[in-house]
Design a protein around this motif. Structure first.
Motif, PDB file in Angstrom:
ATOM      1  N   ARG A  69       0.802  -1.232   0.000  1.00 18.36           N
ATOM      2  CA  ARG A  69       0.000   0.000   0.000  1.00 18.36           C
ATOM      3  C   ARG A  69       0.843   1.294   0.000  1.00 18.36           C
ATOM      4  O   ARG A  69       0.431   2.286  -0.613  1.00 18.36           O
ATOM      5  CB  ARG A  69      -0.995  -0.034   1.168  1.00 18.36           C
ATOM      6  N   TYR A  87       1.837   7.551   2.421  1.00 20.58           N
ATOM      7  CA  TYR A  87       2.004   7.753   3.871  1.00 20.58           C
ATOM      8  C   TYR A  87       3.254   8.593   4.148  1.00 20.58           C
ATOM      9  O   TYR A  87       3.297   9.400   5.063  1.00 20.58           O
ATOM     10  CB  TYR A  87       2.162   6.421   4.604  1.00 20.58           C
ATOM     11  N   GLY A  91     -11.521   6.159  10.161  1.00 20.26           N
ATOM     12  CA  GLY A  91     -11.499   5.210   9.042  1.00 20.26           C
ATOM     13  C   GLY A  91     -10.105   4.640   8.886  1.00 20.26           C
ATOM     14  O   GLY A  91      -9.557   4.568   7.785  1.00 20.26           O
ATOM     15  N   CYS A  92      -9.550   4.199  10.013  1.00 20.75           N
ATOM     16  CA  CYS A  92      -8.125   3.796  10.058  1.00 20.75           C
ATOM     17  C   CYS A  92      -7.853   2.484   9.350  1.00 20.75           C
ATOM     18  O   CYS A  92      -6.690   2.155   9.083  1.00 20.75           O
ATOM     19  CB  CYS A  92      -7.665   3.704  11.504  1.00 20.75           C
ATOM     20  N   ASP A 145     -13.006   2.768  13.079  1.00 21.71           N
ATOM     21  CA  ASP A 145     -13.492   2.362  11.757  1.00 21.71           C
ATOM     22  C   ASP A 145     -14.855   1.687  11.924  1.00 21.71           C
ATOM     23  O   ASP A 145     -15.147   1.085  12.970  1.00 21.71           O
ATOM     24  CB  ASP A 145     -12.506   1.376  11.101  1.00 21.71           C
ATOM     25  N   VAL A 180      -7.875   9.368   5.779  1.00 22.76           N
ATOM     26  CA  VAL A 180      -7.119   8.991   4.586  1.00 22.76           C
ATOM     27  C   VAL A 180      -7.918   7.969   3.773  1.00 22.76           C
ATOM     28  O   VAL A 180      -8.164   6.838   4.240  1.00 22.76           O
ATOM     29  CB  VAL A 180      -5.742   8.403   4.999  1.00 22.76           C
ATOM     30  N   ASP A 181      -8.331   8.396   2.584  1.00 24.67           N
ATOM     31  CA  ASP A 181      -9.041   7.509   1.642  1.00 24.67           C
ATOM     32  C   ASP A 181     -10.331   6.946   2.220  1.00 24.67           C
ATOM     33  O   ASP A 181     -10.684   5.784   1.970  1.00 24.67           O
ATOM     34  CB  ASP A 181      -8.123   6.357   1.189  1.00 24.67           C
TER      35      ASP A 181
END
Ligand SMILES: C[S@@+](CC[C@H](N)C(=O)[O-])C[C@H]1O[C@@H](n2cnc3c(N)ncnc32)[C@H](O)[C@@H]1O
Length: 231
Positions: free
Chosen positions: A43, A49, A66-67, A89, A133-134
């Protein structure tokens, strides 16, 4: 209790490259079943990151909304950048990977992970840094403004909201993201429109302090760093 690890976890610092992060994740996520372990490891080639770390000040208290499997917090803990990290999350299984990785890193006292029904139920904080993030492109468009508001509500005055999502700029990078998400989630996602988060941020007394488009492989990323005004 975790099984003995087959290899030690390479140390990393805040200037870690994607290749170094790949080796770090592969070792730290050794309890995550294949192929998710492989996906976690590669990833960093997709998700920058390495570009996010510079915006996290030393000793910060961090909430990662949303980890997922907790990759960002794992890096922040391993680089000893933060005092405390909380990941939350709506999906429970990745949080198991996150907890196991935290234990592998000896960071189980520094990092905690909570399963939440919605961001409105995330720990209140306030936090020095709230990261997202995303996540927002997975949220149905009518709910995005509220999810954004609930996340930034947890940033303390003077603190940072660290936002990264896939680009909505028309073209191949956006299409690459759509195909990638479709392959992995069977969802043809709708990216967050250009300018949306900037407009919402203004409604929440957040100043834009950094704005960057990051091309990586075939993907494109929109990084926005906001600071909550001190009143
Ligand atoms: C692409 S993953 C990113 C995970 C992590 N932030 C990272 O960068 O590795 C998106 C994550 O957002 C989570 N998510 C989606 N909708 C959410 C919501 N409304 N609140 C919190 N998390 C959410 C998903 O469960 C998933 O773990």
């Amino acid at each position: 209790m975790l099984a003995p690890a087959s290899a030690s976890i390479p140390s990393i610092d805040a200037s870690a490259t994607p290749a170094q992060l790949r080796r770090f994740f592969y070792a730290a996520y050794c309890d995550t079943p294949t192929p998710l372990r492989w996906l976690s490891a590669i990833r960093p080639y997709v998700c920058p990151y390495d570009k996010l770390l510079q915006f996290v000040r030393d000793g910060a208290d961090v909430l990662d909304v949303g980890c997922g499997a907790g990759s960002l917090l794992a890096v922040l803990a391993a680089t000893k950048k933060i005092r405390r990290g909380v990941g939350c999350d709506v999906m429970a299984p990745p949080l198991e990977s996150a907890r196991a990785a935290a234990q592998r890193l000896g960071a189980q006292d520094m990092l905690t992970f909570e399963h939440i029904r919605s961001v409105a139920h995330a720990p209140e904080g306030p936090f020095d840094i709230v990261a997202m993030v995303d996540v927002l492109h997975h949220v149905p468009p009518p709910d995005r403004r509220d999810v954004f508001a609930a996340a930034v509500h947890r940033v303390r005055p003077g603190g940072i909201f660290l936002y990264k999502d896939m680009t909505a700029r028309p073209g191949g990078r956006r299409l690459a993201h759509n195909i990638d998400d479709y392959v992995f989630t069977r969802e043809w996602v709708e990216q967050v429109p250009e300018g949306a988060v900037e407009a919402w941020a203004r409604d929440h007394q957040l100043a834009l302090v950094h704005d960057e488009f990051i091309p990586r492989l075939i993907y494109g990323h929109e990084l926005r760093v906001f600071q909550r005004l001190e009143h």
